[in-house]
Design an enzyme around this catalytic site. Structure first.
Site, mmCIF file in Angstrom:
data_model
loop_
_atom_site.group_PDB
_atom_site.id
_atom_site.type_symbol
_atom_site.label_atom_id
_atom_site.label_comp_id
_atom_site.label_asym_id
_atom_site.label_seq_id
_atom_site.Cartn_x
_atom_site.Cartn_y
_atom_site.Cartn_z
ATOM 1 N N ARG A 23 -6.371 3.045 20.938
ATOM 2 C CA ARG A 23 -6.397 1.974 19.921
ATOM 3 C C ARG A 23 -7.791 1.844 19.311
ATOM 4 O O ARG A 23 -7.966 1.323 18.223
ATOM 5 C CB ARG A 23 -5.918 0.634 20.512
ATOM 6 N N LYS A 68 3.875 7.533 1.307
ATOM 7 C CA LYS A 68 4.361 8.041 0.031
ATOM 8 C C LYS A 68 3.829 9.453 -0.230
ATOM 9 O O LYS A 68 4.108 10.356 0.521
ATOM 10 C CB LYS A 68 3.990 7.044 -1.077
ATOM 11 N N ASP A 82 -5.228 -0.551 -4.543
ATOM 12 C CA ASP A 82 -4.117 0.123 -3.877
ATOM 13 C C ASP A 82 -3.795 1.348 -4.727
ATOM 14 O O ASP A 82 -3.296 1.240 -5.850
ATOM 15 C CB ASP A 82 -2.924 -0.846 -3.790
ATOM 16 N N TYR A 132 3.159 -4.924 -5.037
ATOM 17 C CA TYR A 132 4.292 -4.602 -4.176
ATOM 18 C C TYR A 132 4.822 -5.859 -3.469
ATOM 19 O O TYR A 132 4.038 -6.698 -3.020
ATOM 20 C CB TYR A 132 3.844 -3.525 -3.171
HETATM 21 N N1 LCS Z 1 1.472 -0.590 -1.521
HETATM 22 C C1 LCS Z 1 2.354 -0.101 -2.404
HETATM 23 C C2 LCS Z 1 1.937 0.116 -3.822
HETATM 24 C C3 LCS Z 1 3.637 0.214 -1.997
HETATM 25 O O1 LCS Z 1 4.493 0.699 -2.901
HETATM 26 C C4 LCS Z 1 4.011 -0.004 -0.650
HETATM 27 C C5 LCS Z 1 5.382 0.302 -0.148
HETATM 28 C C6 LCS Z 1 3.061 -0.526 0.238
HETATM 29 C C7 LCS Z 1 1.795 -0.799 -0.220
HETATM 30 C C8 LCS Z 1 3.373 -0.759 1.694
HETATM 31 O O2 LCS Z 1 3.401 0.429 2.392
HETATM 32 P P1 LCS Z 1 4.264 0.729 3.719
HETATM 33 O O3 LCS Z 1 3.932 -0.332 4.704
HETATM 34 O O4 LCS Z 1 5.705 0.696 3.327
HETATM 35 O O5 LCS Z 1 3.786 2.069 4.137
HETATM 36 N N2 LCS Z 1 6.285 0.562 -1.171
HETATM 37 C C9 LCS Z 1 7.540 0.789 -1.033
HETATM 38 C C10 LCS Z 1 8.406 1.054 -2.106
HETATM 39 O O6 LCS Z 1 8.102 1.043 -3.280
HETATM 40 N N3 LCS Z 1 9.605 1.307 -1.649
HETATM 41 O O7 LCS Z 1 9.656 1.185 -0.295
HETATM 42 C C11 LCS Z 1 8.358 0.839 0.197
#
Ligand code: LCS
Length: 394
Positions: A59, A209, A184, A112
Site C-alpha cells: 500500500r 479508458k 482530467d 463526469y
Molecule cells: N473521469 C472521466 C472523464 C471519466 O469519464 C470517468 C469514468 C472517470 C473520471 C472515473 O473513472 P473510473 O473510476 O471509472 O476509472 N467514465 C466513465 C464513462 O464515461 N463511462 O463509464 C465510466
C-alpha cells in the site's frame, strides 16, 4: 540518442524502466507481493523513518506499480506520478489533498457524473463548496473565484457533450491568483493532449479508458510536482487506501506500449464515422471536435493533437427512439466506459449522467435523445454497417 529526446511514441514503449535491475526482463515483472521483508529490525526502522529508500508494504509502494508511475510521469512531462485503483480514487485523492472544510473548488460544468457526485458529497458531508461554471472566458472564471477558492478543476473534452475548455486560458487566470489547475485528461490520453506543458499543475486519468485500452482494468493515474504527489502518497492514498494492484499496473504498462497506434486508429475511425453520421437523416445534431463547424474546432486544433475517438449525437426522436437504435445493434456493444478496442454505445441521460438532476443535465446538453459512441478499432466499414442498420430501423 538521449532518452529525454526520444519521441512520446518511443517512450510509451521503452520509457523509464531499468531492465538491467530486473535480470534484463524486457517487460517489468509483476511483483505480486503484499509485503517486503527487511534484513534487520534496524532496516525496517530506517525505512519507516524515511532514512533509507526501499519497499515496505504494497500500500506504500510496489516495484511494478512504481514502473507504471514513472512511465506516466514521463509521458505527461511531470515530476512524479501515482497510481490508483480507479479514476474516481484518483479524483477523490487529489481533491481531498487540495481542500479542507470551508474551502471552495471551481469546476468546469459537465464533469463526469461521479465527479459531480463526489463534489456534492464533499459539500454535504465535509462543507467543501463548489461552483460548476461554463469556463468560456477569463472574465467569467475570474468573477467566480472566491476568497476561499483553492483549486480550478477542469475536464476537456467534457463527457459526453465534447465541449472543450481552453487549458491555456484557465491557467492564465489561475496563475494570477496562485491557484492550482487540475485537468482530467481521460478523453485524450497523454498522446492527444499535454496539460502540464500548457501550465496546468496536476493531470489525472481514468486509466480504465485509453491508457488501459482493452476493457480489462479499472484504474486511475495522477501526475504533478513531487511535493504534491508525495503529499497525496502519504495522506489521501496511504490512509484512504485506493491503491492499484501490481497485476493491474502491469496491464496498464502493456496498454501504454500501443497507446499511440491505438489512438491513431480510434481517431481515424471516428473521423470517417463522423462524415457518415453527419449526412444521415435520422441524426438531429452531432458533436465532435473534428467537425469544422464545431464551435470550438479552432481550440481543438490548438490544444489537441487529433480529435479523439468519441462522437455524441442526438437522434431525431425520443428517449425510446434512441434506445431502439441501441437495441438494434449487433456488433457495437451497449456499454458505458470508453477507449476500448470494441466500439461502445451508451445513453448518458440514463447511464453515465443518471445521477445529475434532470434540469442540470438538460442545461449541460445531455438530452434524452443523446447517444455517445466510443469508436473502437474494428474495421470502420463494419462499425458503420451496424450503426446505419440501427438508424435505419427507426
Ligand atoms: N473521469 C472521466 C472523464 C471519466 O469519464 C470517468 C469514468 C472517470 C473520471 C472515473 O473513472 P473510473 O473510476 O471509472 O476509472 N467514465 C466513465 C464513462 O464515461 N463511462 O463509464 C465510466
Amino acid at each position: 540518442m538521449e532518452k529525454t529526446k526520444r519521441s512520446l511514441e518511443t517512450r510509451m514503449i521503452h520509457g523509464t524502466f531499468d531492465r538491467q535491475k530486473h535480470y534484463g526482463s524486457l517487460t517489468p515483472p509483476i511483483y505480486q507481493t503484499s509485503t517486503f521483508s527487511f534484513e534487520t529490525a534496524e532496516q525496517g526502522e530506517a525505512r519507516f523513518a524515511g532514512n533509507e529508500s526501499g519497499y515496505m508494504y504494497s500500500r506504500l509502494g510496489n516495484p511494478t506499480v512504481d514502473a507504471l508511475e514513472k512511465k506516466i510521469a514521463d509521458l505527461e512531462g511531470g515530476e512524479e506520478g501515482i497510481a490508483f485503483s480507479s479514476g474516481m480514487a484518483a479524483v477523490s485523492a487529489v481533491l481531498y489533498a487540495l481542500v479542507k472544510s470551508g474551502d471552495h473548488i471551481l469546476v468546469s460544468e459537465g464533469v463526469y457524473g461521479c465527479t459531480f457526485g463526489l463534489l456534492k458529497m464533499m459539500k454535504e458531508k465535509f462543507n467543501v463548496d463548489y461552483d460548476l461554471i461554463n469556463m468560456d472566458s477569463e472574465e467569467t472564471i475570474e468573477s467566480m473565484i472566491k476568497d476561499n477558492t483553492k483549486a480550478l478543476y477542469i475536464e476537456t473534452p467534457i463527457n459526453p457533450t465534447m465541449k472543450l475548455v481552453d487549458i491555456d486560458m484557465v491557467v492564465n487566470v489561475a496563475k494570477k491568483r496562485n491557484l492550482p489547475v487540475v485537468v482530467d485528461n481521460t478523453f485524450c490520453s497523454p498522446y492527444l493532449q499535454q496539460p502540464l506543458a500548457l501550465g496546468a499543475d496536476i493531470v489525472l486519468h481514468s486509466a480504465t479508458k485509453y491508457i488501459g485500452g482493452h476493457g480489462d482494468v479499472v484504474a486511475g493515474l495522477v501526475v504533478g510536482k513531487s511535493e504534491f504527489i508525495q503529499e497525496v502518497r502519504m495522506t489521501t492514498q496511504k490512509d484512504i487506501g485506493g491503491i492499484l494492484s501490481p497485476f493491474d499496473a502491469w496491464l496498464l504498462i502493456r496498454g501504454l506500449k500501443t497507446l499511440a497506434v491505438r489512438m491513431d486508429r480510434h481517431c481515424e475511425n471516428a473521423n470517417k464515422l463522423f462524415d457518415q453520421l453527419k449526412r444521415h437523416p435520422k441524426i438531429k445534431s452531432i458533436v465532435y471536435p473534428g467537425d469544422p463547424e464545431f464551435v470550438q474546432h479552432e481550440l481543438a486544433k490548438k490544444q489537441m493533437k487529433h480529435y479523439g475517438g468519441l462522437i455524441s449525437f442526438e437522434i431525431d426522436g425520443s428517449k425510446e427512439t434512441a434506445q431502439k437504435v441501441m437495441n438494434e445493434l449487433s456488433m457495437i456493444q451497449v456499454a458505458v466506459s470508453l477507449g476500448d478496442a470494441e466500439t461502445l454505445i451508451q445513453h448518458p441521460a440514463t447511464m453515465t449522467h443518471a445521477v445529475v438532476p434532470d434540469e442540470e443535465r438538460e442545461r449541460m446538453g445531455v438530452t434524452d435523445q443523446l447517444l455517445r459512441l466510443s469508436v473502437g478499432l474494428e474495421s470502420v466499414d463494419d462499425i458503420w454497417d451496424d450503426l446505419a442498420n440501427g438508424l435505419n430501423k427507426i
